[in-house]
Design a protein around this motif. Structure first.
Motif: not given
Ligand code: NAD
Length: 263
Positions: A93-122
């Motif tokens: 269930n643990a999840g997070t999100q980042h709001k903003g246009l894709v071209e403004d998305h900080p890569p570090q935040r992308w990795r954090e969102v993926m790490a918590l929302n997807l990798d953790a479940a794996f």
């Protein structure tokens, strides 16, 4: 059908608040021992464990594992096994999100969102599944979102991670399809967690309207029903997916969205 949840062991990630806590509560009410996970003040978390334990007569423990970290996510199932002997039910269930246009998305935040929302479940699934197979029973419920089934603006990492989680759900369901282990995803629309009430309070102050009007406006903006989903409704649905009655629901991504996706 018999209450198969009595004396099961449930691990619910991100369960010190919101949907995770409502799910943990619903499973405890069915007689499961529960391993909570998530952040919070030590005293408040100890009080929460005691409250759940006393209310439902089950054992409740808590792990502060930060699931953005691979080692912590991999280790969480081991922590639950060390405390309770096994994990029968896994709710990612643990999840997070980042709001903003894709071209403004900080890569570090992308990795954090993926790490918590997807990798953790794996990581929790790959570590919990061997025990479920060995014991011949298991339930995995992944809390995705309507954004696991449809796109949305200014939330690219959230949409991508939740679509990934729905994909992982299907893959695991197929790999377990001939066993008494099921894997499904729930896909809520807007849910009345703490942030909903905070946003409604801010809107009410800004627009000089009542909090009830502000809540209604926020709900109507995305939910055709004009209502948000209650965390308790999601928790009850998660518990149902863990029941014997739901034993042939497999690989489904199930919306709870006030008809959001029906448009
Ligand atoms: P919430 O913010 O109310 O609670 C989040 C929980 O996760 C808390 O217990 C928190 O301590 C824990 N957490 C946060 N970061 C963590 C980390 N790195 N490691 C371990 N635990 C961590 O969240 P919520 O709104 O109840 O959302 C729960 C899930 O439901 C999320 O996956 C979210 O994407 C999904 N969801 C929420 C809504 C909504 O409207 N609230 C809608 C659809 C889907």
């Amino acid at each position: 059908m018999a209450n198969t949840l009595k004396d099961r062991v449930a691990l619910v990630t991100g369960s010190t608040d919101g949907i995770g806590l409502a799910s943990a509560r619903a499973l405890a009410a069915e007689g499961c021992s529960v391993m909570l996970n998530g952040f919070g003040e030590a005293d408040a978390l100890a009080a929460l464990c005691s409250e759940l334990s006393a209310a439902y007569g089950v054992e409740v423990a808590h792990s502060p594992a930060d699931l953005r970290e691979e080692a912590a996510a991999s280790g969480l199932v081991g922590e639950a096994v060390a405390r309770f002997g096994r994990v029968d039910i896994l709710v990612n269930n643990a999840g997070t999100q980042h709001k903003g246009l894709v071209e403004d998305h900080p890569p570090q935040r992308w990795r954090e969102v993926m790490a918590l929302n997807l990798d953790a479940a794996f990581h929790t699934i790959r570590t919990a599944l061997p025990g479920m197979r060995a014991r011949g029973w298991g339930r995995i419920v992944n809390v995705a979102s309507v954004y696991g089934l449809a796109g949305g603006v200014e939330r690219s990492s959230y949409v991508a991670s939740k679509h990934g989680l729905v994909g992982l759900t299907k893959a695991v369901a197929l790999e377990t399809a001939t066993t008494p282990i099921t894997c499904n995803a729930v896909c809520p629309g807007d849910v009345s967690t703490r942030i909903f009430y905070r946003n409604a309070k801010l809107l009410a102050e800004r627009e000089q309207i009542t909090r009830a009007e502000a809540q209604q406006r926020i709900a109507a903006a995305s939910m055709p029903s004009g209502r948000v989903v209650a965390p308790e409704q999601v928790g009850a649905f998660v518990a149902f997916l863990c029941s014997e009655a739901a034993g042939e629901i497999r690989g489904a991504a199930l919306p709870m969205d006030g008809a959001w996706l029906a448009r």
